[in-house]
Design a protein around this motif. Sequence first.
Motif, PDB file in Angstrom:
ATOM      1  N   TYR A 101       0.819  -1.213   0.000  1.00  0.00           N
ATOM      2  CA  TYR A 101       0.000   0.000   0.000  1.00  0.00           C
ATOM      3  C   TYR A 101       0.857   1.270   0.000  1.00  0.00           C
ATOM      4  O   TYR A 101       0.341   2.371  -0.186  1.00  0.00           O
ATOM      5  CB  TYR A 101      -0.950   0.017   1.203  1.00  0.00           C
ATOM      6  N   SER A 104       0.598   3.651  -3.178  1.00  0.00           N
ATOM      7  CA  SER A 104      -0.642   4.433  -3.264  1.00  0.00           C
ATOM      8  C   SER A 104      -0.679   5.519  -2.200  1.00  0.00           C
ATOM      9  O   SER A 104      -1.222   6.595  -2.420  1.00  0.00           O
ATOM     10  CB  SER A 104      -1.897   3.584  -3.225  1.00  0.00           C
ATOM     11  N   TYR A 105      -0.051   5.261  -1.042  1.00  0.00           N
ATOM     12  CA  TYR A 105       0.053   6.283   0.007  1.00  0.00           C
ATOM     13  C   TYR A 105       0.894   7.458  -0.503  1.00  0.00           C
ATOM     14  O   TYR A 105       0.481   8.622  -0.399  1.00  0.00           O
ATOM     15  CB  TYR A 105       0.669   5.665   1.260  1.00  0.00           C
ATOM     16  N   GLN A 107       1.546   8.296  -3.589  1.00  0.00           N
ATOM     17  CA  GLN A 107       0.842   8.966  -4.685  1.00  0.00           C
ATOM     18  C   GLN A 107      -0.261   9.876  -4.151  1.00  0.00           C
ATOM     19  O   GLN A 107      -0.420  11.010  -4.616  1.00  0.00           O
ATOM     20  CB  GLN A 107       0.248   7.946  -5.668  1.00  0.00           C
ATOM     21  N   ALA A 108      -1.010   9.418  -3.162  1.00  0.00           N
ATOM     22  CA  ALA A 108      -2.073  10.244  -2.569  1.00  0.00           C
ATOM     23  C   ALA A 108      -1.482  11.477  -1.894  1.00  0.00           C
ATOM     24  O   ALA A 108      -2.051  12.570  -1.972  1.00  0.00           O
ATOM     25  CB  ALA A 108      -2.888   9.421  -1.584  1.00  0.00           C
ATOM     26  N   GLN A 127      -8.854   6.817   1.559  1.00  0.00           N
ATOM     27  CA  GLN A 127      -9.344   6.185   0.341  1.00  0.00           C
ATOM     28  C   GLN A 127     -10.235   5.023   0.750  1.00  0.00           C
ATOM     29  O   GLN A 127     -10.214   4.596   1.903  1.00  0.00           O
ATOM     30  CB  GLN A 127      -8.163   5.675  -0.502  1.00  0.00           C
TER      31      GLN A 127
END
Length: 161
Positions: A101, A104-105, A107-108, A127
């Motif tokens: 994960y 995605s962390y 990127q967020a 998310q």
Amino acid sequence: MLVVAAASVATIAPAYAGLGGAPTYPVTASSTSAGAASQGGAAVARFAASGNAASSTYTVSQTTLASGTVVNEYITAGNTVFALSWEGPTMPPLNTLLATYFPSYVQALTDAHTAQGGGYGSAVVRQSALVVETGGHMGAFVGRAYLPQALPQGVSADDIK
């Protein structure tokens, strides 16, 4: 700058698995009391989710890192980490703890940082598949991360402390 800070606190640590997988740090079967962890050790406490007798149970494995930061891994009966929390003088190795994960962390965080036009402050990612909340200041960091869809029956986000 926030993304660079998040990536820079990602230090090398034992890589076992992480969020959504097996516990990151070894779970010692001999420990039965949370809060009894020594430096580099782990303490384990077993909890039954509130509700009826058919509700799921989970374990909280507490590890104190060499830096003094305490990491709690919330583990299902099936040995899967569904949540984490931490508190201490340094950030834990989020790349290790968040495992698959982590991209995605990051990127967020990048997207949020760009949308806000820069700045500093706590980092929050919410998310449908991942929630990460970090805060604090130099010498006193806190945070938690969890997979909303993986919370056992009867367990809420408020139980992740």
